[in-house]
Write an enzyme that holds these catalytic residues in place. Structure first.
Site, PDB file in Angstrom:
ATOM      1  CB  SER A  80      -0.943   0.016   1.198  1.00  0.00           C
ATOM      2  OG  SER A  80      -2.023  -0.865   0.995  1.00  0.00           O
ATOM      3  CE  LYS A  83      -4.801   1.599  -0.225  1.00  0.00           C
ATOM      4  NZ  LYS A  83      -4.051   0.351   0.000  1.00  0.00           N
ATOM      5  CB  SER A 137      -3.963   1.467   4.271  1.00  0.00           C
ATOM      6  OG  SER A 137      -3.165   1.086   3.180  1.00  0.00           O
ATOM      7  CE  LYS A 257      -1.179   4.150   2.420  1.00  0.00           C
ATOM      8  NZ  LYS A 257      -1.159   3.121   3.488  1.00  0.00           N
TER       9      LYS A 257
END
Length: 321
Positions: A80, A83, A137, A257
């Site tokens: 992720s 993202k 997420s 992140k």
């Protein structure tokens, strides 16, 4: 035009909606890819932290030099962390953040079978989905954001790869916008470039991704149990940031992140101020959330411990079995 720190980005022309068809050319320095010559004092390698993550990079934003490197050029799945690029392109599309988007069956995870608290048929604003993609997420949120940009999903993914090339991320490949596919691959070096660029040019992403909590407010929730009638409740729907350090008093985080799929291990990319130094920390393929957090903590303690230990660069072999 937005200013950037020396050592990584020399020039960026930041476009709006037209960015989904192509961005202005970007010039990058080669410092992050060039081996760093340490100052005359020899760093004490014995004091450098032992880290469980398979790939690591600690990058000094002010000097443009890496402070700590372990398999930083090794390409690996990034989960992720994907993202972060998705959010950047959503902001570049310049679509209204208050526009409502309906979650559809297309947004379900058909790769890993993960769930979501976003129900099929429910609608949220683009701004809410951006928060959920970066903070919680949420995969449905990220997929819906990409799906509803001009040109649709295929064009969005193509733009992700064009953007990566423009940023000098030569070892990065994207095949979808959530990170569920192990074919989304990058290196710690490339992700440091991405995180630094996002930090310098996207204040909204900085603010959202470093927020510890997020709530959708009071939402209609349908509870379904086998052989029981569905119940409709109205309750507060809240989410915690997947990076626990965004809620810690002893961390000053400017961008964050996390990511995880089995193939990628536990990953983290974040910007933080440590010992009065602005750094990008990239951890890829740690075996467990606690080990990932432990690695970040040891890096922080190392940077804070002794200025002489902040000038060396540690390299280890890039082999992987």
């Amino acid at each position: 035009m937005k200013a950037v720190l020396s050592g990584l980005i020399l020039l960026c022309v930041h476009t709006g909606a037209a960015a989904l068809d192509g961005r202005a050319s970007l010039q990058w320095s080669d410092q992050i890819d060039t081996p760093v010559t340490a100052p005359q004092s020899t760093p004490d390698y014995a004091s450098m932290p032992e880290l469980s993550a398979h790939s690591v990079l600690v990058f000094d934003q002010a000097s443009g030099q890496p402070l700590l490197s372990k398999n930083a050029a090794l390409q690996t799945p990034i989960a992720s962390i994907t993202k972060l690029m998705t959010a950047m392109l959503v902001m570049d599309a310049d679509q209204p953040l208050d526009e409502r988007i309906t979650i559809t069956k297309e947004d379900r995870d058909t790769l890993k079978g993960t769930g979501s608290r976003l129900a099929i048929g429910a609608s949220y604003t683009r701004g809410q989905l951006l928060h959920l993609a970066l903070i919680a997420s949420d995969n449905r949120a990220a997929h819906a954001l990409a799906r509803t940009t001009p040109g649709g999903l295929d064009r969005f993914v193509a733009t992700m790869n064009r953007m990566a090339r423009a940023l000098g991320m030569h070892d990065t490949v994207y095949v979808e916008p959530t990170g569920l596919s192990s074919e989304n691959r990058s290196t710690a070096l490339d992700l440091a470039k991405l995180a630094n660029f996002a930090y310098q040019n996207y204040p909204e992403i900085r603010h959202i991704s470093s927020t510890g909590h997020y709530t959708l407010g009071t939402q209609r929730v349908v509870l379904k149990k086998k052989r029981q009638k569905a119940r409709v409740l109205y309750r507060q729907v809240a989410f915690n940031n997947t990076n626990r350090f965004t809620r810690a008093d002893d961390w000053q985080i400017g961008l964050s992140k996390t990511g995880f799929i089995n193939e990628a291990g536990h990953c983290l990319v974040m910007q933080a101020q440590v010992a009065n130094r602005d750094v990008i920390i990239v951890l890829l393929d740690a075996q467990g959330t606690n080990r990932r957090a432990g690695d970040a903590t040891r890096i922080k303690q190392w940077l804070e411990s002794d200025p002489l230990h902040q000038v060396g660069i540690r390299h280890t072999s890039a082999s992987r079995t």
